[in-house]
Design a protein around this motif. Structure first.
Motif, PDB file in Angstrom:
ATOM      1  N   ALA A 135       0.931  -1.122  -0.087  1.00  0.00           N
ATOM      2  CA  ALA A 135       0.114  -0.001   0.030  1.00  0.00           C
ATOM      3  C   ALA A 135       0.796   1.228  -0.093  1.00  0.00           C
ATOM      4  N   ILE A 136       2.024   1.072   0.528  1.00  0.00           N
ATOM      5  CA  ILE A 136       2.819   2.178   0.649  1.00  0.00           C
ATOM      6  C   ILE A 136       4.012   2.319  -0.803  1.00  0.00           C
ATOM      7  N   GLY A 137       3.958   1.566  -1.620  1.00  0.00           N
ATOM      8  CA  GLY A 137       4.381   1.870  -2.823  1.00  0.00           C
ATOM      9  C   GLY A 137       3.708   1.318  -3.803  1.00  0.00           C
ATOM     10  N   ASN A 138       4.558   1.237  -5.160  1.00  0.00           N
ATOM     11  CA  ASN A 138       3.559   0.896  -6.567  1.00  0.00           C
ATOM     12  C   ASN A 138       4.258  -0.423  -6.924  1.00  0.00           C
ATOM     13  N   GLY A 139       4.968  -1.456  -6.119  1.00  0.00           N
ATOM     14  CA  GLY A 139       5.308  -2.497  -6.531  1.00  0.00           C
ATOM     15  C   GLY A 139       4.936  -3.623  -5.845  1.00  0.00           C
ATOM     16  N   THR A 140       5.394  -4.897  -5.973  1.00  0.00           N
ATOM     17  CA  THR A 140       4.988  -5.945  -5.305  1.00  0.00           C
ATOM     18  C   THR A 140       6.179  -6.746  -4.634  1.00  0.00           C
ATOM     19  N   VAL A 141       6.170  -7.428  -3.616  1.00  0.00           N
ATOM     20  CA  VAL A 141       7.256  -8.254  -2.886  1.00  0.00           C
ATOM     21  C   VAL A 141       6.830  -9.625  -2.624  1.00  0.00           C
ATOM     22  N   PRO A 142       7.733 -10.418  -3.101  1.00  0.00           N
ATOM     23  CA  PRO A 142       7.127 -12.005  -2.604  1.00  0.00           C
ATOM     24  C   PRO A 142       7.560 -12.336  -1.218  1.00  0.00           C
ATOM     25  N   VAL A 143       6.235 -12.929  -0.556  1.00  0.00           N
ATOM     26  CA  VAL A 143       6.482 -13.175   0.721  1.00  0.00           C
ATOM     27  C   VAL A 143       5.851 -14.627   0.769  1.00  0.00           C
ATOM     28  N   PRO A 144       6.557 -15.122   2.002  1.00  0.00           N
ATOM     29  CA  PRO A 144       6.049 -16.665   2.296  1.00  0.00           C
ATOM     30  C   PRO A 144       4.740 -17.104   2.307  1.00  0.00           C
ATOM     31  N   TYR A 145       3.924 -17.688   1.546  1.00  0.00           N
ATOM     32  CA  TYR A 145       2.808 -17.864   1.837  1.00  0.00           C
ATOM     33  C   TYR A 145       2.103 -19.517   1.592  1.00  0.00           C
ATOM     34  N   SER A 146       1.160 -19.789   2.505  1.00  0.00           N
ATOM     35  CA  SER A 146       0.716 -21.174   2.552  1.00  0.00           C
ATOM     36  C   SER A 146      -0.492 -21.285   1.662  1.00  0.00           C
ATOM     37  N   SER A 147      -0.521 -21.813   0.468  1.00  0.00           N
ATOM     38  CA  SER A 147      -1.705 -21.995  -0.036  1.00  0.00           C
ATOM     39  C   SER A 147      -2.827 -22.868   0.424  1.00  0.00           C
ATOM     40  N   GLN A 148      -2.359 -23.845   1.208  1.00  0.00           N
ATOM     41  CA  GLN A 148      -3.092 -24.572   2.045  1.00  0.00           C
ATOM     42  C   GLN A 148      -3.959 -23.998   2.939  1.00  0.00           C
ATOM     43  N   THR A 149      -3.416 -22.928   3.415  1.00  0.00           N
ATOM     44  CA  THR A 149      -4.114 -22.261   4.690  1.00  0.00           C
ATOM     45  C   THR A 149      -4.616 -20.811   4.263  1.00  0.00           C
ATOM     46  N   GLY A 150      -4.033 -20.440   3.138  1.00  0.00           N
ATOM     47  CA  GLY A 150      -4.359 -19.155   2.699  1.00  0.00           C
ATOM     48  C   GLY A 150      -3.689 -17.822   3.545  1.00  0.00           C
ATOM     49  N   GLU A 151      -2.570 -18.273   4.359  1.00  0.00           N
ATOM     50  CA  GLU A 151      -2.042 -17.324   5.214  1.00  0.00           C
ATOM     51  C   GLU A 151      -0.573 -17.203   4.732  1.00  0.00           C
ATOM     52  N   ILE A 152      -0.152 -15.878   5.134  1.00  0.00           N
ATOM     53  CA  ILE A 152       1.112 -15.464   4.872  1.00  0.00           C
ATOM     54  C   ILE A 152       2.082 -15.840   6.316  1.00  0.00           C
ATOM     55  N   LEU A 153       3.344 -15.927   6.146  1.00  0.00           N
ATOM     56  CA  LEU A 153       4.188 -16.647   7.200  1.00  0.00           C
ATOM     57  C   LEU A 153       4.879 -15.379   7.865  1.00  0.00           C
ATOM     58  N   ALA A 154       4.593 -14.858   9.104  1.00  0.00           N
ATOM     59  CA  ALA A 154       5.335 -13.990   9.747  1.00  0.00           C
ATOM     60  C   ALA A 154       6.626 -14.727  10.119  1.00  0.00           C
ATOM     61  N   GLU A 155       7.755 -13.830   9.815  1.00  0.00           N
ATOM     62  CA  GLU A 155       8.925 -14.299   9.899  1.00  0.00           C
ATOM     63  C   GLU A 155       9.774 -13.526  10.828  1.00  0.00           C
ATOM     64  N   ASN A 156      10.802 -14.099  11.648  1.00  0.00           N
ATOM     65  CA  ASN A 156      11.677 -13.538  12.619  1.00  0.00           C
ATOM     66  C   ASN A 156      11.117 -12.431  13.411  1.00  0.00           C
ATOM     67  N   GLY A 157      10.059 -12.787  14.133  1.00  0.00           N
ATOM     68  CA  GLY A 157       9.391 -12.080  15.192  1.00  0.00           C
ATOM     69  C   GLY A 157       8.447 -10.740  14.589  1.00  0.00           C
ATOM     70  N   GLU A 158       8.217 -11.019  13.418  1.00  0.00           N
ATOM     71  CA  GLU A 158       7.190  -9.958  12.647  1.00  0.00           C
ATOM     72  C   GLU A 158       5.750 -10.318  13.408  1.00  0.00           C
ATOM     73  N   VAL A 159       5.413  -8.881  13.475  1.00  0.00           N
ATOM     74  CA  VAL A 159       3.676  -8.797  14.068  1.00  0.00           C
ATOM     75  C   VAL A 159       2.924  -9.879  13.282  1.00  0.00           C
ATOM     76  N   GLU A 160       2.191 -10.404  14.204  1.00  0.00           N
ATOM     77  CA  GLU A 160       0.936 -11.221  13.244  1.00  0.00           C
ATOM     78  C   GLU A 160      -0.183 -10.286  13.394  1.00  0.00           C
TER      79      GLU A 160
END
Length: 161
Positions: free
Chosen positions: A33-58
């Motif tokens: 939302a703060i930019g005009n590009g995309t960023v690849p993030v770890p995603y579980s297609s089974q659950t439809g959830e994005i993985l929070a890594e290294n202490g990132e906020v859920e």
């Protein structure tokens, strides 16, 4: 001094749950939302959830849980109140951002996952019935996400000359 309590952000701009402890099966291109590009993030297609890594906020997508779980939100100068089936859910504001305890956040994530699993079960049953009543391509087309997917389904099932 006690350790600070882990909080889960209720984010009105989020489209996916961001959760730790899940297994990512692929990378999802997410628009920022703060930019005009995309960023690849770890995603579980089974659950439809994005993985929070290294202490990132859920994160719990606020609009999604309100709509799908039939929650009620009231936000005013006096504060914020979130209710589920008449029961108040404790929400605190931190720098004007709504947060819940980690336990409550996980509970909301689990309710959302359960709701999506039920929707997928109904979708599979409806698709099976439609396949019995129509040909397979027509049934898949009825459940296609968009016109491009319909065209791809037609191409896959149309015999070549």
């Amino acid at each position: 001094m006690p350790a600070p309590q882990v909080r889960t952000l209720l984010d009105s701009g989020s489209t996916h749950v961001v959760r730790g402890g899940i297994e990512a099966s692929e990378k999802l291109e997410v628009g920022l939302a703060i930019g005009n590009g995309t960023v690849p993030v770890p995603y579980s297609s089974q659950t439809g959830e994005i993985l929070a890594e290294n202490g990132e906020v859920e994160i719990v997508p606020l609009g999604t849980i309100i709509r799908l779980l039939d929650l009620k939100l009231e936000w005013s100068a006096e504060g914020i109140e979130l209710t589920y089936r008449g029961e108040k859910i404790d929400v605190e504001l931190s720098n004007d951002l709504p947060e819940v305890t980690e336990k409550t956040g996980r509970w909301l994530m689990d309710r959302l996952r359960s709701h999506r699993d039920q929707e997928e079960d109904y979708r599979c049953m409806a698709k099976a019935v439609l396949r019995m009543m129509h040909n397979e391509c027509e049934a898949d087309a009825m459940f296609a996400a968009d016109a491009q997917e319909v065209e791809l389904l037609k191409e896959e099932t149309t015999p070549t000359k």
